[in-house]
Design an enzyme around this catalytic site. Structure first.
Site, PDB file in Angstrom:
ATOM      1  N   ASP A  79       0.848  -1.195   0.000  1.00  0.00           N
ATOM      2  CA  ASP A  79       0.000   0.000   0.000  1.00  0.00           C
ATOM      3  C   ASP A  79       0.890   1.255   0.000  1.00  0.00           C
ATOM      4  O   ASP A  79       1.822   1.361   0.812  1.00  0.00           O
ATOM      5  CB  ASP A  79      -0.874  -0.048   1.270  1.00  0.00           C
ATOM      6  CG  ASP A  79      -1.944   1.010   1.295  1.00  0.00           C
ATOM      7  OD1 ASP A  79      -2.455   1.367   0.220  1.00  0.00           O
ATOM      8  OD2 ASP A  79      -2.293   1.466   2.406  1.00  0.00           O
ATOM      9  N   GLU A 131      -1.616   6.025  -8.531  1.00  0.00           N
ATOM     10  CA  GLU A 131      -2.396   7.082  -7.854  1.00  0.00           C
ATOM     11  C   GLU A 131      -2.266   8.402  -8.604  1.00  0.00           C
ATOM     12  O   GLU A 131      -1.168   8.830  -8.957  1.00  0.00           O
ATOM     13  CB  GLU A 131      -1.922   7.268  -6.406  1.00  0.00           C
ATOM     14  CG  GLU A 131      -2.630   8.452  -5.728  1.00  0.00           C
ATOM     15  CD  GLU A 131      -2.403   8.551  -4.217  1.00  0.00           C
ATOM     16  OE1 GLU A 131      -2.193   7.501  -3.581  1.00  0.00           O
ATOM     17  OE2 GLU A 131      -2.439   9.678  -3.697  1.00  0.00           O
ATOM     18  N   HIS A 191      -9.416   5.079  -1.488  1.00  0.00           N
ATOM     19  CA  HIS A 191      -8.569   5.169  -0.293  1.00  0.00           C
ATOM     20  C   HIS A 191      -9.335   5.928   0.781  1.00  0.00           C
ATOM     21  O   HIS A 191     -10.224   6.718   0.481  1.00  0.00           O
ATOM     22  CB  HIS A 191      -7.254   5.880  -0.616  1.00  0.00           C
ATOM     23  CG  HIS A 191      -6.273   4.980  -1.282  1.00  0.00           C
ATOM     24  ND1 HIS A 191      -5.162   4.482  -0.647  1.00  0.00           N
ATOM     25  CD2 HIS A 191      -6.264   4.437  -2.528  1.00  0.00           C
ATOM     26  CE1 HIS A 191      -4.504   3.695  -1.465  1.00  0.00           C
ATOM     27  NE2 HIS A 191      -5.149   3.653  -2.629  1.00  0.00           N
ATOM     28  N   ASN A 213     -10.339   0.535   0.568  1.00  0.00           N
ATOM     29  CA  ASN A 213      -9.229   0.330   1.515  1.00  0.00           C
ATOM     30  C   ASN A 213      -9.627   0.729   2.929  1.00  0.00           C
ATOM     31  O   ASN A 213     -10.102   1.847   3.144  1.00  0.00           O
ATOM     32  CB  ASN A 213      -8.030   1.193   1.108  1.00  0.00           C
ATOM     33  CG  ASN A 213      -7.362   0.728  -0.161  1.00  0.00           C
ATOM     34  OD1 ASN A 213      -7.828  -0.201  -0.810  1.00  0.00           O
ATOM     35  ND2 ASN A 213      -6.260   1.365  -0.516  1.00  0.00           N
ATOM     36  N   ASN A 215      -8.182   0.791   6.968  1.00  0.00           N
ATOM     37  CA  ASN A 215      -7.150   0.605   7.989  1.00  0.00           C
ATOM     38  C   ASN A 215      -7.601   1.200   9.328  1.00  0.00           C
ATOM     39  O   ASN A 215      -7.729   0.504  10.326  1.00  0.00           O
ATOM     40  CB  ASN A 215      -5.830   1.243   7.515  1.00  0.00           C
ATOM     41  CG  ASN A 215      -4.683   0.968   8.479  1.00  0.00           C
ATOM     42  OD1 ASN A 215      -4.720   0.017   9.250  1.00  0.00           O
ATOM     43  ND2 ASN A 215      -3.662   1.799   8.444  1.00  0.00           N
TER      44      ASN A 215
HETATM   45  P1  13P Z   1      -8.207   4.545   6.258  1.00  0.00           P
HETATM   46  O1  13P Z   1      -7.058   4.520   7.226  1.00  0.00           O
HETATM   47  O2  13P Z   1      -8.944   5.830   6.269  1.00  0.00           O
HETATM   48  O3  13P Z   1      -9.080   3.357   6.445  1.00  0.00           O
HETATM   49  O4  13P Z   1      -7.569   4.434   4.810  1.00  0.00           O
HETATM   50  C1  13P Z   1      -6.875   3.268   4.471  1.00  0.00           C
HETATM   51  C2  13P Z   1      -6.234   3.409   3.154  1.00  0.00           C
HETATM   52  O5  13P Z   1      -6.700   4.094   2.282  1.00  0.00           O
HETATM   53  C3  13P Z   1      -5.007   2.657   2.953  1.00  0.00           C
HETATM   54  O6  13P Z   1      -4.407   2.982   1.738  1.00  0.00           O
END
Ligand code: 13P
Length: 267
Positions: A79, A131, A191, A213, A215
């Site tokens: 990533d 990107e 993202h 995505n 995280n």
């Molecule tokens: P978040 O941390 O907002 O979920 O985004 C994750 C992301 O886009 C990783 O590339």
């Protein structure tokens, strides 16, 4: 089976869950396998360094898949790789997908570096995400996104559309998303999927997003559960018990996000 992102995306839309340690990797694999959902495991350069390096991450994922009898399709994806050499190192280690993030470069340099990564990745059947624009910053125009895709031959494209990483203010530009969808024929990546309601995530999918995505939402529920556990159990010192107290919360959040793919909303 460890596959590239294209292999997963040709079957269905997908969530990329970022991994930060062994526990997350194990639990995400277990939950996705239990729910029969193919998954992309995203790993940032910081998380790679934290875990030891690209070889450690690859062997961790490979080993867990074998030991846990994971039989869904899994893609291991770098990533936001900001460095061509890191992308190549991850490919050499066995990653099946990489993102080259040239958002801090000029458009010409972004195209040049992304092409270099793509040419190398193609030798190993590894997919590449590019990107355009800056997530949480400048938005590109739809034609620039399409031009980038045509010139780099990337397999999927992330572009700034008003979302942010983490829990900052976001303002999704739906017109831009619709125009990119109309003009571009590779999968589109969102993202900054955290802090967005399931209804909106579903709408984003309906408007053409193929990969979401996540995280921060996992970080949030995991740390909240552990903090709560430690507040109530201040005498526990076994790291397996401490970290393990975050398992249920993390798995529940994985399930919650995967429901978006089925069109079911818990909001
Ligand atoms: P978040 O941390 O907002 O979920 O985004 C994750 C992301 O886009 C990783 O590339």
């Amino acid at each position: 089976m460890l596959v590239n992102a294209k292999d997963i995306l040709k079957e269905s839309k997908v969530i990329q869950f970022n991994i930060n340690n062994l526990e997350w990797t194990k639990w995400i694999l277990e939950e996705c396998n239990y729910l029969h959902k193919n998954v992309i495991l995203g790993v940032s350069s910081k998380a790679i360094n934290y875990m030891g390096g690209p070889n450690t991450v690859f062997l961790l994922v490979e080993g867990l898949m074998k030991d846990l009898n994971i039989d869904i399709k899994v893609c291991l994806h770098l990533d936001h790789g900001k460095d061509v050499n890191l992308c190549k190192k991850c490919i050499d280690a066995g990653f099946t997908s990489v993102m080259f993030d040239g958002s801090s470069l000029s458009m010409d340099d972004n195209i040049k570096c992304t092409r270099e990564v793509k040419e190398y990745a193609s030798l190993f059947n590894v997919t590449v995400e590019g990107e355009v624009g800056v997530i949480g910053g400048a938005l590109p125009d739809a034609l620039a996104v399409n031009n980038f895709v045509l010139k780099t031959n990337v397999d999927m494209i992330a572009f700034a559309m008003g979302t942010v990483h983490g829990y900052g203010h976001m303002d999704i530009n739906w017109t831009l998303l619709d125009n990119v969808k109309k003009n571009t024929n590779v999968p589109l990546v969102l993202h900054g999927g955290s802090g967005i309601s399931n209804d909106t995530l579903k709408l984003l999918i309906n408007h053409g997003i193929d990969k979401i995505n996540i995280n921060t939402d996992l970080q949030f529920v995991f740390s909240k559960a552990i903090r709560r556990f430690l507040n109530m159990n201040s005498d526990v010192y076994d790291p397996r018990v401490i970290l393990g107290s975050g398992e249920l919360a993390l798995k529940n959040e994985v399930k919650n996000k995967l429901d978006v793919l089925d069109g079911r909303c818990l909001d």
